[in-house]
Motif scaffolding. Sequence first.
Motif, PDB file in Angstrom:
ATOM      1  N   PHE A 154       8.891   1.627 -11.402  1.00  0.00           N
ATOM      2  CA  PHE A 154       8.151   2.444 -10.432  1.00  0.00           C
ATOM      3  C   PHE A 154       6.669   2.094 -10.458  1.00  0.00           C
ATOM      4  O   PHE A 154       6.045   1.889  -9.409  1.00  0.00           O
ATOM      5  CB  PHE A 154       8.362   3.916 -10.771  1.00  0.00           C
ATOM      6  N   LEU A 155       6.097   1.999 -11.649  1.00  0.00           N
ATOM      7  CA  LEU A 155       4.682   1.652 -11.790  1.00  0.00           C
ATOM      8  C   LEU A 155       4.412   0.226 -11.322  1.00  0.00           C
ATOM      9  O   LEU A 155       3.383  -0.052 -10.690  1.00  0.00           O
ATOM     10  CB  LEU A 155       4.248   1.818 -13.250  1.00  0.00           C
TER      11      LEU A 155
ATOM     12  N   VAL B 128      19.097   2.258 -10.919  1.00  0.00           N
ATOM     13  CA  VAL B 128      17.767   2.637 -11.411  1.00  0.00           C
ATOM     14  C   VAL B 128      16.688   1.863 -10.661  1.00  0.00           C
ATOM     15  O   VAL B 128      15.664   2.432 -10.250  1.00  0.00           O
ATOM     16  CB  VAL B 128      17.657   2.370 -12.924  1.00  0.00           C
ATOM     17  N   ILE B 129      16.920   0.571 -10.456  1.00  0.00           N
ATOM     18  CA  ILE B 129      15.964  -0.266  -9.736  1.00  0.00           C
ATOM     19  C   ILE B 129      15.825   0.190  -8.288  1.00  0.00           C
ATOM     20  O   ILE B 129      14.707   0.315  -7.767  1.00  0.00           O
ATOM     21  CB  ILE B 129      16.397  -1.741  -9.789  1.00  0.00           C
ATOM     22  N   LEU B 130      16.948   0.456  -7.630  1.00  0.00           N
ATOM     23  CA  LEU B 130      16.912   0.860  -6.221  1.00  0.00           C
ATOM     24  C   LEU B 130      16.159   2.180  -6.034  1.00  0.00           C
ATOM     25  O   LEU B 130      15.333   2.311  -5.123  1.00  0.00           O
ATOM     26  CB  LEU B 130      18.337   0.977  -5.675  1.00  0.00           C
ATOM     27  N   VAL B 131      16.433   3.141  -6.909  1.00  0.00           N
ATOM     28  CA  VAL B 131      15.759   4.442  -6.798  1.00  0.00           C
ATOM     29  C   VAL B 131      14.271   4.304  -7.119  1.00  0.00           C
ATOM     30  O   VAL B 131      13.417   4.814  -6.386  1.00  0.00           O
ATOM     31  CB  VAL B 131      16.414   5.473  -7.745  1.00  0.00           C
ATOM     32  N   SER B 132      13.943   3.611  -8.201  1.00  0.00           N
ATOM     33  CA  SER B 132      12.539   3.460  -8.604  1.00  0.00           C
ATOM     34  C   SER B 132      11.739   2.688  -7.565  1.00  0.00           C
ATOM     35  O   SER B 132      10.612   3.064  -7.223  1.00  0.00           O
ATOM     36  CB  SER B 132      12.460   2.738  -9.957  1.00  0.00           C
ATOM     37  N   ALA B 133      12.314   1.592  -7.057  1.00  0.00           N
ATOM     38  CA  ALA B 133      11.619   0.784  -6.066  1.00  0.00           C
ATOM     39  C   ALA B 133      11.430   1.539  -4.760  1.00  0.00           C
ATOM     40  O   ALA B 133      10.381   1.434  -4.120  1.00  0.00           O
ATOM     41  CB  ALA B 133      12.398  -0.512  -5.814  1.00  0.00           C
TER      42      ALA B 133
END
Length: 241
Positions: free
Chosen positions: A57-58, A84-89
Amino acid sequence: MDNARSWVRTGLLTGAALAVCVGAWILLPVEDWLRVFSRWANGFGPYGLLVFGVLFFLATLLIVPGTPLTIAGAVAYGWAVMPVILVSATLGSWLAFFAARHLFRERVRALIARKPGLKATVEAVGDGGWRLLTLMRLSPFVPFNAQNYVLGVTDVRTSAYLVSTVIGMLPGTVVCVYLGAIGRRAGGDEPTHWITLGLGLVATVVAVELTRRRVKAKLESAKMDGAKGRMGKADGTGAGA
């Protein structure tokens, strides 16, 4: 003739990008770096995926390239890292878009105004609809995280932006997670890998070519408007005459 040359140039750029990636993997100790990251990430135990999500996310907000981080995350956690990547991005992209539109709008506009080529590109994509926007998001030649801020000052609707963001990141994320999960032996003779990679390359070529044409049209239109304005002033028919 010009059209053929344009496609050849685009194909050469695609090949060069692939060559750089392959060369970096062969010449640099990438495998060792990935192992070190994997040990660090797994050191957080059950909270590892959460920590990785915050890190991704950061990275999205700070315009850090997501490809190496995606591969590293897949090496550490396998396919479990993909949601996790899809949600964070997505969250990071939305926040960057929101910040550019409501907090840093003038700063981003000032940056774009100093670069005529970038300005024309933004205008071309900004009024091109969600289809062109999605193709643009698929293209690795335009930094994905940088687009988040640039698109914030366009007329793109938030809903179209979010849809294109999710669709645009899916192919690249799948490929990178696949590579990370399989490791050095990723792909091999498996057809799934080559089909996915081939589709990504096709989307890249189409995105670059369509955007190039729209940018060229924008620049030519701007030049014509400028020429008409100068002619109007010269003969006294301009505004205020």
